[in-house]
Enzyme design. Structure first.
Site, short mmCIF file in Angstrom:
data_model
loop_
_atom_site.label_atom_id
_atom_site.label_comp_id
_atom_site.label_asym_id
_atom_site.label_seq_id
_atom_site.Cartn_x
_atom_site.Cartn_y
_atom_site.Cartn_z
N ALA A 178 -50.39 -39.70 -2.62
CA ALA A 178 -51.67 -39.98 -3.29
C ALA A 178 -52.54 -40.78 -2.31
CB ALA A 178 -51.41 -40.78 -4.56
N GLU A 202 -43.31 -45.19 -1.66
CA GLU A 202 -44.22 -46.05 -2.43
C GLU A 202 -43.78 -47.51 -2.46
OE1 GLU A 202 -43.07 -43.09 -3.40
OE2 GLU A 202 -44.64 -41.91 -4.37
#
Ligand code: CAA
Length: 256
Positions: free
Chosen positions: A65, A131
């Site tokens: 993302a 992440e």
């Protein structure tokens, strides 16, 4: 259709959707999500598109993302807008999907590859859920699909260390179906997609629904779903054509 963050083409009943933000390692931003949603929705309702290849460049599938876009997102904004949810169009699509991954497939990149029916990758592929390194966690299915596909030990290893997993380890672990030389990845992915597109569409649909059921049901329920789907194909013209063609020693002509 023209787009800013992707390119598309349809050939031989196969749609190829290429993620294209080279300046940002194909990071998944809102504009790309809208464009992917538009294309997948259109192709999924077009009976002539019978398989989809999702790919990136030869260096990067997608590096996750868009971190810069997420810098100012707040909790309630994310909750109320159902932030990033439109990416699930890839998982919910009824047309068979093949991910062709070269280079990095990290974070959301790894997650959208896993939303496809299966992944073919190049020798230079690197998968990971990094992440944790930036103080967050997977949000597009990483902790769930990875755990189901490669087991808890490796899913924990990847999610908690943020390390990358190369192509051979990914194949050994069951994340990818086949590893190919970089120069052959897209050619082979399209060939595989053309092969799927050539088969009877109802048979393909029920094959994938049955395999997917295995991820969400008990064995007994899954076996019942498979058996019912198998029986239902006796009602399809393509099943009669396929079996007759075998007996007559000729190629079947499916009407889908
Ligand atoms: N978001 C926004 N921009 C990104 C990006 C990302 N995820 N990944 C790379 N970029 C940008 C870089 O900022 C850089 O831009 P500038 O030239 O403007 O500085 C450009 O792409 C090139 O990147 P690098 O210079 O970092 O290239 P590299 O070859 O040195 O490293 C990389 C490549 C290892 C992929 C590295 O870019 C990287 O680690 N990217 C971030 C990976 C990541 O943390 N992904 C998870 C995102 S969060 C997520 O995905 C949550 C979720 O589950 C939905």
């Amino acid at each position: 259709m023209t787009f800013n963050t992707i390119t598309t083409c349809i050939e031989d009943n196969v749609g190829t959707l290429t993620l294209h933000r080279p300046e940002a390692m194909n990071a998944l931003n809102q504009e790309m999500m809208r464009e992917v949603l538009q294309v997948i929705t259109a192709w999924d309702s077009d009976a002539t598109v019978r398989a989809i290849v999702l790919t990136g460049s030869d260096k990067v599938f997608a590096a996750g993302a868009d971190i810069k876009e997420m810098l100012n997102v707040e909790y309630l904004d994310a909750l109320q807008a159902n932030f990033l949810n439109d990416w699930t169009c890839i998982a919910n699509c009824r047309t068979p999907t093949v991910a062709a991954v070269a280079g990095y497939a990290l974070g959301g990149g790894c997650e959208i590859a896993m939303m496809c029916d299966f992944i073919l990758c190049a020798e230079n592929a690197q998968f990971g859920q990094p992440e944790v390194r930036i103080g967050t966690m997977p949000g597009l299915g990483g902790t769930q699909r990875l755990t189901r596909q490669i087991g808890k030990a490796k899913a924990m290893d990847l999610c908690l260390t943020g390390r990358m997993m190369g192509a051979l380890e990914a194949e050994r672990s069951g994340l990818v179906a086949r590893v190919l030389p970089c120069s052959e990845l897209l050619i082979e992915a399209r060939k595989v997609a053309r092969q799927i597109a050539s088969y009877s569409a109802p048979a393909v649909l029920l094959n994938r629904e049955s395999v997917n059921a295995a991820m969400n049901t008990t064995l007994t329920q899954g076996l019942a779903i498979e058996r019912h789907a198998f029986y239902s194909l006796f009602g399809s013209v393509d099943q009669q054509e396929g079996m007759s063609a075998f007996s007559d020693k000729r190629q079947p002509e499916f009407s889908h």
